[in-house]
Design a protein around this motif. Structure first.
Motif, mmCIF file in Angstrom:
data_model
loop_
_atom_site.group_PDB
_atom_site.id
_atom_site.type_symbol
_atom_site.label_atom_id
_atom_site.label_comp_id
_atom_site.label_asym_id
_atom_site.label_seq_id
_atom_site.Cartn_x
_atom_site.Cartn_y
_atom_site.Cartn_z
ATOM 1 N N SER A 95 109.162 52.626 78.785
ATOM 2 C CA SER A 95 109.779 52.898 77.639
ATOM 3 C C SER A 95 110.479 54.333 77.448
ATOM 4 O O SER A 95 109.858 55.194 77.876
ATOM 5 N N VAL A 96 111.495 54.492 76.534
ATOM 6 C CA VAL A 96 111.857 55.553 76.197
ATOM 7 C C VAL A 96 111.847 55.902 74.490
ATOM 8 O O VAL A 96 112.292 56.703 73.932
ATOM 9 N N HIS B 200 104.329 56.674 82.518
ATOM 10 C CA HIS B 200 104.943 55.463 82.302
ATOM 11 C C HIS B 200 104.239 54.349 83.384
ATOM 12 O O HIS B 200 103.792 53.236 82.783
ATOM 13 N N ARG C 113 118.703 59.679 74.441
ATOM 14 C CA ARG C 113 117.525 58.997 73.795
ATOM 15 C C ARG C 113 118.032 59.074 72.079
ATOM 16 O O ARG C 113 117.861 58.077 71.434
ATOM 17 N N GLN D 179 110.970 53.901 83.843
ATOM 18 C CA GLN D 179 110.421 54.302 82.552
ATOM 19 C C GLN D 179 109.553 52.729 82.097
ATOM 20 O O GLN D 179 110.266 51.847 82.274
ATOM 21 N N GLU E 22 106.669 61.724 76.232
ATOM 22 C CA GLU E 22 107.992 61.773 76.850
ATOM 23 C C GLU E 22 108.843 62.740 76.563
ATOM 24 O O GLU E 22 109.284 62.539 75.169
ATOM 25 N N TRP F 56 115.243 63.445 79.032
ATOM 26 C CA TRP F 56 116.537 62.753 78.442
ATOM 27 C C TRP F 56 116.572 62.640 77.040
ATOM 28 O O TRP F 56 116.987 61.648 76.579
ATOM 29 N N LYS F 57 116.387 63.638 76.208
ATOM 30 C CA LYS F 57 116.400 63.540 74.694
ATOM 31 C C LYS F 57 117.932 63.490 74.424
ATOM 32 O O LYS F 57 118.148 62.918 73.462
ATOM 33 N N MET G 113 116.209 55.033 84.961
ATOM 34 C CA MET G 113 116.761 53.850 83.827
ATOM 35 C C MET G 113 117.324 52.519 84.421
ATOM 36 O O MET G 113 117.168 51.529 83.952
ATOM 37 N N TRP H 52 119.419 52.711 78.267
ATOM 38 C CA TRP H 52 118.134 51.719 78.651
ATOM 39 C C TRP H 52 118.517 50.283 78.202
ATOM 40 O O TRP H 52 117.617 49.986 77.452
ATOM 41 N N TYR I 118 116.371 50.551 69.119
ATOM 42 C CA TYR I 118 115.690 49.793 70.296
ATOM 43 C C TYR I 118 115.680 48.539 70.500
ATOM 44 O O TYR I 118 114.513 47.960 70.125
#
Length: 254
Positions: A124-125, A174, A140, A122, A133, A136-137, A99, A66, A146
Motif C-alpha cells: 500500500s502507499v 511491504h 502520494r 508496494q 513508508e 514517493w511523497k 507501482m 497507484w 485512496y
C-alpha cells in the motif's frame, strides 16, 4: 524493433499495443520512473513480449496514482476486455514493477487473469496503512482518495501469483504484510533492494524468470531464483534479510 501501436485515451494515461504471434496476452504496467514531469516510459518491452512473441498492452500513468486516478482502472479493464474479445488468448498475464506490480495485482482482482507477476510491488502507499513508508511523497500527496488501498482479496480459486521482493527494510515494510495463500509464490532476495528487477536483468535472468512464471514451470523458477540469491518467503528469509541490512523487524511476522 518492436512496433508499438498507440491507443488514444485520457491524456493522463498512455496506452500502446504490440501484436504477437502466440496465444498469450500480457498487460504490462509501468512504475513511477524518475522524471516527474514526463509520462513514465513503458517497461518490460522485451521481457513482456517474450522477445516479440506475445501480444502486450502497455500502460503508463502520468499521475502516478497507484490505480487511484479516477477512471484509470476502468480504462485498463476496458482495453483488456476489447483485446481479449479480439484475440481470444488462452493465457492472460498481468505484470509490473513497483507501482506497476501493485497495479497488476489489483487488476487481477477485477478481471480474469491467469498469471500475475509483480516485482517489488508496494502493499500500500496509503500513509494510514504503511506509516513507515517515506518514499514517493510527491505523488502520494496528490492522491485525493485512496480507492485502491492495498493488496488484498486476491482470488484464491483462479490464477497464479508470483511476487518478488528485495530484502532491505523499505521492502520488508511491504512484503511482510502480503497475504499468504496457496496460489501465491512469494520470493525474497535478502541482498537486494527495490531495484531487484534491474538486478535480475543485468544477470540475464529477468526474461527467463518471467517466462517460467508464464509457462508455469515451478522447478525452473525455483532454480532461477536460487541462482539469483532468492528464497521462499519464510522466517529464515527474514533472518537473512536482517543479516544483510541490519534492521529489526517490528509488528507481527509472517
Amino acid at each position: 524493433m518492436l512496433a508499438l501501436q498507440p491507443i488514444q485515451t485520457d491524456t493522463r494515461f498512455s496506452f500502446a499495443f504490440a501484436k504477437g504471434k502466440s496465444d498469450v496476452l500480457v498487460l504490462a504496467c509501468s512504475g513511477v520512473a524518475t522524471r516527474r514531469s514526463e509520462m513514465p516510459p513503458f517497461e518490460f518491452v522485451n521481457a513482456a513480449t517474450g522477445g516479440g512473441k506475445h501480444s502486450v498492452l502497455f500502460v503508463s500513468d502520468r499521475t502516478r496514482s497507484w490505480l487511484n486516478a479516477p477512471g484509470l482502472q476502468e480504462e485498463i479493464t476496458g482495453q483488456m476486455e476489447k483485446l481479449v474479445a479480439r484475440l481470444s488468448p488462452s493465457v492472460v498475464v498481468a505484470m509490473g514493477n513497483s507501482m506497476g506490480g501493485f497495479m497488476a495485482l489489483n487488476i487481477s482482482r477485477v478481471m480474469p487473469v491467469d498469471v500475475t507477476i509483480a516485482f517489488t510491488p508496494q502493499y500500500s502507499v496509503d500513509p494510514r496503512i504503511v506509516p513507515e513508508e517515506n518514499r514517493w511523497k510527491f505523488f502520494r500527496e496528490k492522491i485525493a482518495e485512496y480507492i485502491v488501498q492495498r493488496v488484498e482479496d486476491l482470488p484464491v480459486d483462479r490464477g497464479r501469483y508470483y511476487v518478488f521482493h528485495g530484502g532491505e527494510w523499505n521492502e520488508y515494510i511491504h512484503w511482510s504484510r502480503f497475504p499468504v495463500q496457496e496460489n501465491l509464490r512469494h520470493y525474497i532476495f535478502p541482498s537486494e533492494d527495490h531495484n531487484l528487477a534491474r538486478s535480475l536483468k543485468k544477470k540475464g535472468l529477468l526474461g527467463p524468470v518471467i517466462n517460467a512464471c508464464i509457462e508455469g514451470r515451478p522447478r525452473v523458477l525455483r532454480e532461477l531464483t536460487r541462482n539469483a540469491g532468492g528464497e521462499w518467503r519464510n522466517k529464515k528469509a527474514i533472518q537473512r534479510c536482517r543479516q544483510f541490512h541490519r534492521y529489526e523487524e517490528t509488528g507481527e511476522m509472517i
